[in-house]
Design an enzyme around this catalytic site. Sequence first.
Site, PDB file in Angstrom:
ATOM      1  N   GLU A  35      97.099  38.642   3.386  1.00 36.54           N
ATOM      2  CA  GLU A  35      95.923  38.011   3.975  1.00 36.54           C
ATOM      3  C   GLU A  35      96.186  36.537   4.288  1.00 36.54           C
ATOM      4  OE1 GLU A  35      92.339  40.730   2.065  1.00 36.54           O
ATOM      5  OE2 GLU A  35      92.537  38.629   1.455  1.00 36.54           O
ATOM      6  N   ARG A  89      90.303  40.015  28.587  1.00 35.74           N
ATOM      7  CA  ARG A  89      90.410  40.984  29.673  1.00 35.74           C
ATOM      8  C   ARG A  89      89.651  42.274  29.372  1.00 35.74           C
ATOM      9  NH1 ARG A  89      96.842  40.691  30.468  1.00 35.74           N
ATOM     10  NH2 ARG A  89      96.661  40.198  28.255  1.00 35.74           N
ATOM     11  N   GLN A  90      89.343  42.498  28.107  1.00 32.79           N
ATOM     12  CA  GLN A  90      88.540  43.668  27.727  1.00 32.79           C
ATOM     13  C   GLN A  90      87.069  43.237  27.735  1.00 32.79           C
ATOM     14  OE1 GLN A  90      90.250  46.554  26.950  1.00 32.79           O
ATOM     15  NE2 GLN A  90      88.474  47.840  26.554  1.00 32.79           N
ATOM     16  N   ASP A 159      96.851  38.904  43.333  1.00 35.22           N
ATOM     17  CA  ASP A 159      95.744  39.738  43.797  1.00 35.22           C
ATOM     18  C   ASP A 159      94.637  38.836  44.312  1.00 35.22           C
ATOM     19  OD1 ASP A 159      94.009  38.967  41.533  1.00 35.22           O
ATOM     20  OD2 ASP A 159      95.327  40.246  40.346  1.00 35.22           O
ATOM     21  N   LYS A 183      96.550  44.534  44.881  1.00 37.44           N
ATOM     22  CA  LYS A 183      97.002  45.222  43.676  1.00 37.44           C
ATOM     23  C   LYS A 183      96.045  46.360  43.351  1.00 37.44           C
ATOM     24  CE  LYS A 183      96.461  43.134  39.700  1.00 37.44           C
ATOM     25  NZ  LYS A 183      96.660  42.193  38.580  1.00 37.44           N
ATOM     26  N   ARG A 185      95.432  49.294  40.376  1.00 36.05           N
ATOM     27  CA  ARG A 185      95.814  49.772  39.052  1.00 36.05           C
ATOM     28  C   ARG A 185      95.203  51.152  38.787  1.00 36.05           C
ATOM     29  NH1 ARG A 185      97.648  47.175  34.567  1.00 36.05           N
ATOM     30  NH2 ARG A 185      97.153  45.137  35.473  1.00 36.05           N
TER      31      ARG A 185
END
Length: 273
Positions: A35, A89-90, A159, A183, A185
């Site tokens: 930890e 990005r999520q 992109d 681009k 995906r």
Amino acid sequence: MIVPGSSSQLLAAALADDTGRPLATATYDRFPDGETIAAVPAFDGDEATVVATTDSDSAWVELLQLQDAVREAGATHVTTVIPYMGYARQDESFADGQPVSARAMARAISTGTDRVVLVNPHETAVTDFYSVPVDIVDAASVLADPLSALTDPLFLAPDEGAIGIAETVRDAYGTGETDYFEKHRDRETGAVDVSPSDATVSGRDVVVVDDIVATGSTMSEAVGVLTDRGAERIVAACVHPMLAANAVTKLRNAGVDRIVGTDTIERGCSVVS
């Protein structure tokens, strides 16, 4: 005081020099069970700024601990600067049962701070996930600083979504054209197909600009097309040089002459702050 996370010590020190504020000597240790424990010294004052890039899971834990530690040390107002926000990005659930990771992280950070500063988050919409005020800082313009004399430069985004960054770098450099690759995906396989733009690149210096270079796969595809079409020199420029695994090797083999990044993630190519 300014409190650095272990991944942002150089940037935090630069901020301390620039602002004249004291730089805390934080400590970063691990218990025998693995930890993390991050701590700060006591200080005189009531305001603390935690500067911590979150480029790993352990960095996230460290950031939350530092926010709590500065409160324990006497801070009544905490600003959290996240030079690179991991998991940004999520920003939506891409499949049934998947989390919105950016939201989960933002909620956790909001519990321990009064204000957040983000540098070029991948999606600006992540600011909506925080329950405290958020400021976004754009670092793209400083990417022009280390670019030497370029021949008929083309600033190319991988992109359409990154064209704004390419335009910012071009404007800061002072001359040149901008364009972008298309681009596509495949969400099931993750495969990326890059279609070249119509811009003429033969004999020109091309600066491929993006906010993040993670694995380098997408940018390498774009660079490979430019090499085949006779580009003179190719520079890869990004705000956040994650450069995971063999990304540098892929970019070099694709034809990149130089990689330029900022110190939001401290790497060997972080030549601008």
